[in-house]
Scaffold this motif. Structure first.
Motif, short mmCIF file in Angstrom:
data_model
loop_
_atom_site.label_atom_id
_atom_site.label_comp_id
_atom_site.label_asym_id
_atom_site.label_seq_id
_atom_site.Cartn_x
_atom_site.Cartn_y
_atom_site.Cartn_z
N CYS A 186 30.64 -43.00 -4.47
CA CYS A 186 30.34 -42.06 -5.55
C CYS A 186 30.87 -42.56 -6.89
N VAL A 216 25.78 -37.30 -15.08
CA VAL A 216 26.35 -36.92 -13.79
C VAL A 216 25.79 -35.58 -13.33
N TYR A 217 25.76 -34.62 -14.23
CA TYR A 217 25.22 -33.29 -13.93
C TYR A 217 23.79 -33.40 -13.42
N VAL A 259 23.47 -35.07 -9.86
CA VAL A 259 23.88 -34.20 -8.77
C VAL A 259 22.84 -33.10 -8.54
N TYR A 286 27.91 -37.54 -1.10
CA TYR A 286 27.03 -38.49 -1.79
C TYR A 286 26.07 -39.16 -0.81
N TYR A 307 29.77 -29.75 -3.80
CA TYR A 307 29.22 -30.01 -5.14
C TYR A 307 30.35 -30.19 -6.15
N SER A 323 31.29 -33.79 -8.02
CA SER A 323 31.17 -33.84 -9.48
C SER A 323 32.50 -34.21 -10.13
N CYS A 344 38.30 -33.07 -15.24
CA CYS A 344 37.44 -32.14 -14.53
C CYS A 344 38.24 -31.39 -13.48
N ASN A 394 33.13 -26.21 -11.38
CA ASN A 394 33.95 -27.14 -12.16
C ASN A 394 34.23 -26.61 -13.56
N LEU A 449 27.33 -26.60 -10.69
CA LEU A 449 26.21 -27.43 -10.24
C LEU A 449 25.52 -26.87 -9.01
#
Length: 307
Positions: free
Chosen positions: A164, A185-186, A189, A217, A227, A231, A242, A259, A284
């Motif tokens: 990942c 990234v958002y 995912v 992943y 998720y 992330s 994060c 997150n 996400l």
């Protein structure tokens, strides 16, 4: 219960967010929008977190490593046939983590800020009763408030060799700023990880579930905790603070995970807004479910734990 309760929400309807409280809004992005901020520089390597056996305080009940408290984490290890918990206490706040009895160490974030911490290894005696078998203390002054959220821990485990992390670095290649990184990234995912209803059903009565970012992943499926963990691993590996947060979502007090991110610039689109220098919620799981009927207006979040 986090996963199973959230299944009830996802199985009934698909979800969307019209606003995530504070400064953030989330949803499946049809418009990539604009980003700004200082030029992004990818870190040469991840910020590490590990158990240092040589530095740890060894006791009959186990070992506690407080040598990296300025870096935002504490680690512990124990060998015991009984069920164990590792407790992190600061002021009125406390977190309890399952501690393996086979000597496998765990890393836990110092997520309650600066202050006097107490760390305890607790052994189960019967039912929900525990007794202390080892303890240590430390006066914590974090190198920065972001340290706990830039490193691996028990609920967000990764290293330089993680697949990942390799994917995250690929997504960040050519990014102009941190807003570009978060957006990439958002979107990856949301586009690539599907909600795992079967897994959620299996975990309805299970406690102590530990997400694995690489497994999520590679399997391309997960529950809300997966998720959030994936992330966070991807963003932390890229130097972006994060948090993994668990808590409740209205209107039915569903237990859920999401997150919080912190960047030095912004990302503004039709359905998402992250402003600079403030923590912003990013959910996400809801975004990946796709736009449609909602079970809430996206503003009713109650934080319980941060990792």
């Amino acid at each position: 219960m986090l996963c199973g309760v959230f299944l009830l929400c996802c199985a009934a309807v698909v979800l969307a967010l019209s606003g995530c409280g504070g400064s953030g809004q989330a949803g499946a992005t049809g418009d990539e929008g604009s980003t700004d901020g200082p030029a992004y520089e990818e870190p040469a390597s991840i910020q590490p977190a590990s158990f240092d056996a040589a530095a740890a305080i060894a006791m009959p009940g186990g070992s506690i490593d407080v040598s990296h408290v300025a870096d935002g984490y504490v680690a512990a290890s124990a060998v015991n046939d009984a069920r164990l918990k590792f407790q992190v206490i600061c002021g009125e706040g406390s977190y309890n983590y399952d501690l393996p009895g086979d000597g496998t160490p765990i890393v836990c974030p110092l997520n309650m800020g600066d202050g006097a911490y107490t760390f305890r290894i607790m052994q189960n005696t019967s039912g929900n009763n525990y007794v202390e078998i080892a303890s240590a203390s430390a006066q914590v002054t974090l190198a920065s408030e972001f340290e706990p959220y830039l490193r691996p821990n028990q609920f967000c485990d990764y290293d330089d060799a993680s697949v990942c992390v390799a994917q995250a670095r690929s997504l960040a290649a050519g990014a102009a700023n941190q807003g570009d990184v978060v957006r990439s990234v958002y979107q990856w995912v949301v586009d690539n990880i599907a909600y795992d209803y079967d897994k959620a059903a299996e975990l309805v009565t299970v406690t102590g579930y530990i997400p694995d970012p690489d497994r999520t992943y590679e399997g391309r499926t997960g529950i809300c905790f997966d998720y959030a963990s994936l992330s966070a691993a991807m963003l932390r590996s890229l130097g972006i603070p994060c948090q993994v947060v668990t808590g409740y979502v209205s209107p039915d007090a569903l237990y859920h995970a999401w997150n919080m991110v912190y960047i030095d610039g912004s990302w503004v689109s039709v359905e998402f807004s992250i402003q600079p220098d403030t923590w912003t919620r990013m959910d996400l799981t809801f975004a990946a479910a796709g736009a449609g009927d909602t079970t809430g207006d996206g503003t009713g979040y109650t934080d319980r734990y941060r990792y």
